[in-house]
Every structure is written in structure tokens, then in C-alpha cells.
Design a protein around this motif. Structure first.
Motif, short mmCIF file in Angstrom:
data_model
loop_
_atom_site.label_atom_id
_atom_site.label_comp_id
_atom_site.label_asym_id
_atom_site.label_seq_id
_atom_site.Cartn_x
_atom_site.Cartn_y
_atom_site.Cartn_z
N ASP A 252 26.29 37.06 22.93
CA ASP A 252 25.99 36.61 24.23
C ASP A 252 26.62 34.96 24.33
N GLU A 253 26.37 34.62 23.26
CA GLU A 253 26.76 32.73 23.54
C GLU A 253 28.41 32.86 23.44
N GLN A 254 28.80 33.43 22.87
CA GLN A 254 30.56 33.52 22.86
C GLN A 254 30.97 34.05 24.06
N MET A 255 30.37 35.07 24.75
CA MET A 255 30.67 35.51 25.93
C MET A 255 30.53 34.67 27.08
N ILE A 256 29.43 34.06 27.08
CA ILE A 256 28.71 33.26 28.20
C ILE A 256 29.74 31.79 28.06
N LYS A 257 30.10 31.46 26.84
CA LYS A 257 31.29 30.29 27.05
C LYS A 257 32.47 30.65 27.13
N PHE A 258 32.98 31.72 26.93
CA PHE A 258 34.19 32.00 27.36
C PHE A 258 34.33 32.37 29.00
N ALA A 259 33.24 33.02 29.41
CA ALA A 259 33.27 33.36 30.77
C ALA A 259 33.33 32.09 31.70
N GLU A 260 32.36 31.10 31.34
CA GLU A 260 32.32 29.96 32.14
C GLU A 260 33.53 29.27 32.08
N GLU A 261 34.25 29.06 30.91
CA GLU A 261 35.29 28.18 30.90
C GLU A 261 36.48 29.07 31.55
N LYS A 262 36.50 30.24 31.58
CA LYS A 262 37.85 30.78 32.38
C LYS A 262 37.32 30.91 34.02
N SER A 263 36.26 30.87 34.50
CA SER A 263 35.77 30.97 35.74
C SER A 263 36.25 29.55 36.26
N GLU A 264 36.94 28.81 35.78
CA GLU A 264 37.27 27.64 36.44
C GLU A 264 36.34 26.67 36.88
N GLY A 265 35.19 26.62 36.55
CA GLY A 265 34.29 25.84 37.08
C GLY A 265 33.64 26.05 38.15
N GLN A 266 33.95 27.36 38.60
CA GLN A 266 33.37 27.71 40.04
C GLN A 266 31.86 28.28 40.06
N GLY A 267 31.19 28.68 38.61
CA GLY A 267 30.18 29.02 38.84
C GLY A 267 29.38 29.19 37.17
N THR A 268 28.29 29.54 37.23
CA THR A 268 27.51 29.71 35.97
C THR A 268 27.04 31.26 35.79
N VAL A 269 27.22 31.59 34.49
CA VAL A 269 26.79 32.81 34.09
C VAL A 269 25.21 32.98 34.04
N THR A 270 24.73 34.07 34.79
CA THR A 270 23.38 34.35 34.95
C THR A 270 22.78 35.39 34.09
N GLY A 271 23.82 36.28 33.44
CA GLY A 271 23.52 37.41 32.80
C GLY A 271 24.61 38.10 32.00
N VAL A 272 24.21 38.37 30.99
CA VAL A 272 25.18 39.33 30.18
C VAL A 272 24.38 40.69 29.70
N ARG A 273 25.20 41.92 30.11
CA ARG A 273 24.58 43.14 29.65
C ARG A 273 25.63 44.15 29.00
N TRP A 274 25.26 44.53 27.90
CA TRP A 274 26.38 45.24 26.94
C TRP A 274 25.89 46.57 27.10
N ILE A 275 27.28 47.18 27.07
CA ILE A 275 27.04 48.93 27.23
C ILE A 275 27.11 49.32 26.04
N THR A 276 26.13 50.27 25.70
CA THR A 276 25.70 50.88 24.59
C THR A 276 25.61 52.33 24.65
N ASP A 277 25.76 53.03 23.49
CA ASP A 277 25.70 54.57 23.54
C ASP A 277 24.19 54.98 23.77
#
Length: 87
Positions: free
Chosen positions: A17-42
Motif C-alpha cells: 500500500d505505502e509504495q503504491m500510494i507514494k507512486f500514485a501521488e507522485e505521478k498524479s502531478e500534485g493534482q490530488g491525494t490517494v484516498t484508498g487502495v484495493r488489491w484484486i485477489t483470487d
């Protein structure tokens, strides 16, 4: 589009979660904040399937991040797209 969630595929099985949130917020060009992450599982085993969803607090952040399709993250080339809401 008025979508606040994006779908990502082809993730490293080492992601958290931590890696994905950091990556997503960096790549969203400062336009917003991550409010949730949900992984797809079997459904049967609960094993991670290498994909998931990230929710943002703004449409602009999602639009900025979707432009990152093909970006390399943790050694894997991501597929990123808008996640359409279920009706």
C-alpha cells in the motif's frame, strides 16, 4: 470523464500500500491525494492477482495518472486505465 478511480494491471507481486500510494501521488502531478487502495485477489485462495484499484480525491489526479500508462514501477511496465463504475 468524472471518474475518481483508476485500474492498474501487471503489478509486481512485491508491491504494498505505502509504495503504491507514494507512486500514485507522485505521478498524479500534485493534482490530488490517494484516498484508498484495493488489491484484486483470487476469490478462492486470497492470493494477490497483480492488479488493483486506486481512488483519488479529484478527477484531475486520475486524469494525470492515467497518462502514466506504460510507466515502469518496481521493475514492471504498468497498464493503467480508468475504472468504470459498476451499475
Amino acid at each position: 470523464m468524472n471518474i475518481l478511480r483508476w485500474l492498474f494491471l501487471q503489478l509486481s507481486y512485491e508491491v504494498n500500500d505505502e509504495q503504491m500510494i507514494k507512486f500514485a501521488e507522485e505521478k498524479s502531478e500534485g493534482q490530488g491525494t490517494v484516498t484508498g487502495v484495493r488489491w484484486i485477489t483470487d476469490r478462492e485462495t486470497g492470493d494477490f492477482r497483480g492488479a488493483g484499484f486506486v481512488d483519488f480525491d479529484s478527477v484531475e489526479a486520475v486524469d494525470a495518472f492515467v497518462k502514466q500508462n506504460g510507466e515502469v514501477f518496481l521493475g514492471r511496465q504498468l497498464r493503467v486505465d480508468y475504472a468504470m463504475p459498476k451499475n
